[in-house]
Motif scaffolding. Structure first.
Motif, PDB file in Angstrom:
ATOM      1  N   THR A 232     -90.748  22.651  -0.332  1.00  0.00           N
ATOM      2  CA  THR A 232     -90.712  24.106  -0.243  1.00  0.00           C
ATOM      3  C   THR A 232     -89.359  24.550   0.271  1.00  0.00           C
ATOM      4  OG1 THR A 232     -93.083  24.196   0.218  1.00  0.00           O
ATOM      5  CG2 THR A 232     -91.790  26.137   0.793  1.00  0.00           C
ATOM      6  N   GLY A 233     -88.701  25.457  -0.452  1.00  0.00           N
ATOM      7  CA  GLY A 233     -87.397  25.953  -0.040  1.00  0.00           C
ATOM      8  C   GLY A 233     -87.495  27.040   1.018  1.00  0.00           C
ATOM      9  N   LEU A 234     -86.355  27.369   1.604  1.00  0.00           N
ATOM     10  CA  LEU A 234     -86.338  28.352   2.684  1.00  0.00           C
ATOM     11  C   LEU A 234     -86.714  29.747   2.196  1.00  0.00           C
ATOM     12  CD1 LEU A 234     -83.174  27.204   4.668  1.00  0.00           C
ATOM     13  CD2 LEU A 234     -85.568  26.643   5.072  1.00  0.00           C
ATOM     14  N   PHE A 235     -86.434  30.051   0.933  1.00  0.00           N
ATOM     15  CA  PHE A 235     -86.859  31.347   0.387  1.00  0.00           C
ATOM     16  C   PHE A 235     -88.379  31.470   0.461  1.00  0.00           C
ATOM     17  CE2 PHE A 235     -82.894  32.916  -1.358  1.00  0.00           C
ATOM     18  CZ  PHE A 235     -83.155  34.264  -1.508  1.00  0.00           C
ATOM     19  N   GLU A 236     -89.094  30.424   0.075  1.00  0.00           N
ATOM     20  CA  GLU A 236     -90.559  30.456   0.130  1.00  0.00           C
ATOM     21  C   GLU A 236     -91.045  30.515   1.566  1.00  0.00           C
ATOM     22  OE1 GLU A 236     -93.033  28.131  -2.809  1.00  0.00           O
ATOM     23  OE2 GLU A 236     -91.075  27.213  -3.156  1.00  0.00           O
ATOM     24  N   MET A 237     -90.392  29.757   2.453  1.00  0.00           N
ATOM     25  CA  MET A 237     -90.796  29.756   3.858  1.00  0.00           C
ATOM     26  C   MET A 237     -90.640  31.128   4.487  1.00  0.00           C
ATOM     27  SD  MET A 237     -89.239  26.103   5.172  1.00  0.00           S
ATOM     28  CE  MET A 237     -89.900  26.307   6.812  1.00  0.00           C
ATOM     29  N   ALA A 238     -89.697  31.922   3.964  1.00  0.00           N
ATOM     30  CA  ALA A 238     -89.446  33.249   4.536  1.00  0.00           C
ATOM     31  C   ALA A 238     -90.290  34.341   3.898  1.00  0.00           C
ATOM     32  CB  ALA A 238     -87.965  33.596   4.379  1.00  0.00           C
ATOM     33  N   ALA A 239     -91.209  33.992   2.999  1.00  0.00           N
ATOM     34  CA  ALA A 239     -92.011  34.995   2.283  1.00  0.00           C
ATOM     35  C   ALA A 239     -92.713  35.929   3.256  1.00  0.00           C
ATOM     36  CB  ALA A 239     -93.034  34.302   1.387  1.00  0.00           C
ATOM     37  N   GLU A 250     -69.349  30.848   2.542  1.00  0.00           N
ATOM     38  CA  GLU A 250     -69.100  29.453   2.190  1.00  0.00           C
ATOM     39  C   GLU A 250     -69.913  28.988   0.988  1.00  0.00           C
ATOM     40  OE1 GLU A 250     -66.838  27.658   3.586  1.00  0.00           O
ATOM     41  OE2 GLU A 250     -66.311  28.984   5.253  1.00  0.00           O
ATOM     42  N   LEU A 251     -70.779  29.855   0.440  1.00  0.00           N
ATOM     43  CA  LEU A 251     -71.629  29.450  -0.675  1.00  0.00           C
ATOM     44  C   LEU A 251     -70.801  29.095  -1.904  1.00  0.00           C
ATOM     45  CD1 LEU A 251     -74.780  31.741  -1.005  1.00  0.00           C
ATOM     46  CD2 LEU A 251     -74.710  29.291  -0.569  1.00  0.00           C
ATOM     47  N   ASP A 252     -71.203  28.023  -2.593  1.00  0.00           N
ATOM     48  CA  ASP A 252     -70.583  27.620  -3.835  1.00  0.00           C
ATOM     49  C   ASP A 252     -70.766  28.726  -4.886  1.00  0.00           C
ATOM     50  OD1 ASP A 252     -71.333  26.092  -6.672  1.00  0.00           O
ATOM     51  OD2 ASP A 252     -69.592  25.260  -5.648  1.00  0.00           O
ATOM     52  N   PRO A 253     -69.756  28.994  -5.729  1.00  0.00           N
ATOM     53  CA  PRO A 253     -69.863  30.074  -6.727  1.00  0.00           C
ATOM     54  C   PRO A 253     -71.092  29.960  -7.628  1.00  0.00           C
ATOM     55  CG  PRO A 253     -67.586  29.338  -6.548  1.00  0.00           C
ATOM     56  CD  PRO A 253     -68.405  28.413  -5.698  1.00  0.00           C
ATOM     57  N   LYS A 254     -71.477  28.740  -8.030  1.00  0.00           N
ATOM     58  CA  LYS A 254     -72.659  28.591  -8.879  1.00  0.00           C
ATOM     59  C   LYS A 254     -73.919  29.050  -8.149  1.00  0.00           C
ATOM     60  CE  LYS A 254     -70.866  24.763 -11.674  1.00  0.00           C
ATOM     61  NZ  LYS A 254     -71.064  23.347 -12.071  1.00  0.00           N
ATOM     62  N   LEU A 255     -74.013  28.712  -6.865  1.00  0.00           N
ATOM     63  CA  LEU A 255     -75.184  29.138  -6.087  1.00  0.00           C
ATOM     64  C   LEU A 255     -75.167  30.634  -5.835  1.00  0.00           C
ATOM     65  CD1 LEU A 255     -76.133  26.561  -3.330  1.00  0.00           C
ATOM     66  CD2 LEU A 255     -77.558  27.520  -5.117  1.00  0.00           C
ATOM     67  N   GLN A 256     -73.975  31.218  -5.756  1.00  0.00           N
ATOM     68  CA  GLN A 256     -73.890  32.669  -5.590  1.00  0.00           C
ATOM     69  C   GLN A 256     -74.607  33.379  -6.733  1.00  0.00           C
ATOM     70  OE1 GLN A 256     -69.843  34.017  -4.987  1.00  0.00           O
ATOM     71  NE2 GLN A 256     -69.407  32.342  -3.576  1.00  0.00           N
ATOM     72  N   GLY A 257     -74.450  32.842  -7.946  1.00  0.00           N
ATOM     73  CA  GLY A 257     -75.111  33.439  -9.099  1.00  0.00           C
ATOM     74  C   GLY A 257     -76.616  33.317  -9.023  1.00  0.00           C
ATOM     75  N   LYS A 258     -77.121  32.155  -8.610  1.00  0.00           N
ATOM     76  CA  LYS A 258     -78.566  31.970  -8.515  1.00  0.00           C
ATOM     77  C   LYS A 258     -79.150  32.815  -7.388  1.00  0.00           C
ATOM     78  CE  LYS A 258     -82.230  28.585  -8.731  1.00  0.00           C
ATOM     79  NZ  LYS A 258     -82.607  27.186  -9.001  1.00  0.00           N
ATOM     80  N   LEU A 259     -78.403  32.937  -6.285  1.00  0.00           N
ATOM     81  CA  LEU A 259     -78.857  33.785  -5.186  1.00  0.00           C
ATOM     82  C   LEU A 259     -78.947  35.240  -5.640  1.00  0.00           C
ATOM     83  CD1 LEU A 259     -79.530  34.370  -2.215  1.00  0.00           C
ATOM     84  CD2 LEU A 259     -77.061  34.431  -1.756  1.00  0.00           C
ATOM     85  N   LEU A 260     -77.948  35.704  -6.354  1.00  0.00           N
ATOM     86  CA  LEU A 260     -77.958  37.085  -6.844  1.00  0.00           C
ATOM     87  C   LEU A 260     -79.175  37.327  -7.728  1.00  0.00           C
ATOM     88  CD1 LEU A 260     -76.626  39.857  -7.272  1.00  0.00           C
ATOM     89  CD2 LEU A 260     -75.371  38.841  -9.190  1.00  0.00           C
ATOM     90  N   ARG A 261     -79.454  36.391  -8.626  1.00  0.00           N
ATOM     91  CA  ARG A 261     -80.592  36.548  -9.533  1.00  0.00           C
ATOM     92  C   ARG A 261     -81.912  36.581  -8.751  1.00  0.00           C
ATOM     93  NH1 ARG A 261     -81.570  36.283 -14.833  1.00  0.00           N
ATOM     94  NH2 ARG A 261     -83.580  35.495 -15.565  1.00  0.00           N
ATOM     95  N   ALA A 262     -82.041  35.719  -7.743  1.00  0.00           N
ATOM     96  CA  ALA A 262     -83.259  35.698  -6.931  1.00  0.00           C
ATOM     97  C   ALA A 262     -83.450  37.020  -6.194  1.00  0.00           C
ATOM     98  CB  ALA A 262     -83.213  34.536  -5.946  1.00  0.00           C
ATOM     99  N   LEU A 263     -82.346  37.597  -5.705  1.00  0.00           N
ATOM    100  CA  LEU A 263     -82.443  38.859  -4.975  1.00  0.00           C
ATOM    101  C   LEU A 263     -82.761  40.020  -5.918  1.00  0.00           C
ATOM    102  CD1 LEU A 263     -79.405  38.522  -2.525  1.00  0.00           C
ATOM    103  CD2 LEU A 263     -81.823  38.132  -2.048  1.00  0.00           C
TER     104      LEU A 263
END
Length: 453
Positions: A232-239, A250-263
């Motif tokens: 379980t990832g931290l996003f789910e833990m914070a539900a 410090e986030l990697d650019p690829k993860l920045q894109g996935k974070l944006l989509r999740a938000l």
């Protein structure tokens, strides 16, 4: 119950009419319901997606409810299970409870009983998850109960926190390392309508880039080498609560894109997963970088910056809060000095107020903790304070004899490395920076590890 729309319930019932009635009733109560007609399908659904509660009929095609219960309890985060049967016996009930069922019901039953039972099962699961999370974080929680300040701009920050906490808008907290960004994030969560939900934190600079995606979004069994089960990832833990992302720059650019989509969507896929995970999370980010400049230099996505920067809170450095230095020092004296803490001499207070505090409040805490150990006769003098020189007579001095910030930082890092006997992990913690940043500073300033260290 205000969070019912977030509760995912699975019904495994082979009687089509009864399954339809159950699904209609619980959906009407606000639950997110999935219905299966046989045990094997139910087991696959439970393994593919995270359900809070499962209602399992015992007698079903392919696989009975007790076998589904037996296998699902081996998963890393199983749902609370309610066993339902039309041929109940004491032996069956005992078997179900031994296998870990939350409760057991015999047909016929009243829908009101189902509603109460599902709600209580969900509450039990939430309590278990929150307790587990709190236990894992207890050693990392700063015990400071409040932010001590008489500095007007900092008081304005606290007033802003009270106003923005009531909403759900993302918050970006900016400031130098050690200025109290985590304390502000905790205050926002504590004063919000999500206060009863979890506050989950992650330091984006402290986790290797190849592990960050799994930490944030979780992964499925077999997603990569070493993935022996679902995580379980931290996003789910914070539900239902708040996710605090420290050092988000410090986030990697690829993860920045996935974070944006999740938000943007309120959903994501686990690493290696095909089932969409939906979450309701408020995000609070913190950074010691100038993210506007990072955007201009192409290091940070502009669209993500605008998404997390709905509310901007900037914390002043401690060197600007001279009026707060003595009260904060007194607070730490009481914290580390026991029943009869030592007092600060006038010369010690002057020295504290003259110092530039590149490590801010975190550094002041460490200085006072050490000074308490060195104090003689219950009084702390300036010589007891492990402070680097504020003025210089030679290289590194600016006009007027004061050190440049760069030279002050260099001397401070060198002193902390020496105090930590060149243990870079401890030194990074004292400095309030990541090990990666410390390693970069060591190279930039050309520090050489002493042979005897």
């Amino acid at each position: 119950m205000k969070d019912q729309q977030k509760v995912k319930v699975l019904i495994a019932e082979d009687e089509a009419n009864l399954g339809t009635i159950l699904e209609s009733f619980l959906s009407g109560r606000g639950y997110n319901v999935t219905t299966c007609r046989d045990g094997r399908t139910a087991l696959g659904a439970l393994r593919a997606e995270a359900y809070a509660v499962a209602l399992l009929d015992i007698v079903m095609p392919e696989m009975d409810g007790l076998e589904v219960l037996r296998q699902i309890r081996e998963e890393p985060s199983p749902p609370e299970v309610i066993i339902i049967t039309g041929n109940g016996t004491i032996e069956t009930a005992i078997t179900a409870m031994k296998l870990g069922a939350y409760d057991y019901m015999s047909k016929p039953y009243r829908m009101a009983e189902i509603d109460v039972l599902v709600r209580r099962a969900w509450e039990k699961r939430q309590l278990f998850k929150e307790n587990a999370f709190l236990q894992s974080r207890l050693s990392r929680v700063d015990a400071v109960p409040e932010i001590i300040t008489e500095y007007a701009p900092m008081q304005a920050v606290l007033q802003l926190v009270e106003r923005v906490a009531r909403g759900d808008a993302p918050v970006l907290i900016s400031g130098e390392s050690g200025t109290g960004k985590e304390l502000i994030a905790r205050a926002v969560h504590r004063l919000s309508t999500r206060a009863e939900g979890p506050l989950v934190d992650i330091n984006c600079a402290a986790i290797a880039e190849n592990l960050m995606e799994s930490e944030l979004f979780g992964h499925e069994k077999g997603a990569f080498t070493g993935a022996l089960g679902r995580k379980t990832g931290l996003f789910e833990m914070a539900a239902g609560g708040t996710l605090f992302m420290d050092e988000v720059g410090e986030l990697d650019p690829k993860l920045q894109g996935k974070l944006l989509r999740a938000l943007e969507l309120g959903s994501f896929f686990r690493v290696g997963g095909t089932q969409k995970v939906e979450v309701n999370v408020r995000i609070i980010c913190a950074t010691n970088k100038n993210l506007e400049r990072e955007v201009q230099e192409g290091n940070f996505r502009q669209d993500l910056y605008y998404r997390i920067n709905t509310i901007d809170i900037t914390l002043p450095p401690l060197r600007d809060r001279v009026v707060d230095i003595a009260p904060i020092a007194e607070h730490f004296l009481k914290r580390y000095g026991g029943a009869a803490p030592p007092r600060l001499s006038e010369e010690a207070v002057v020295a504290l107020q003259a110092y530039q505090w590149p490590g801010n409040v975190r550094e002041l805490r460490n200085v006072i903790e050490r000074a308490v150990l060195l104090a003689n006769g219950g009084v702390i003098y300036a010589r007891d304070l492990p402070l680097t020189t504020v003025r210089a007579e030679n290289g590194g001095a600016a006009p007027g004899g004061e050190l440049t910030l760069e030279e002050l930082e260099r001397r401070h890092i060198e002193a902390v490395l020496h105090q930590a006997n060149w243990h870079q992990g401890r030194a990074a913690t004292v400095l309030g920076i990541s090990s990666k940043t410390l390693y970069r500073k060591i190279r930039e300033y050309g520090f050489q590890r002493p042979r005897e260290a």
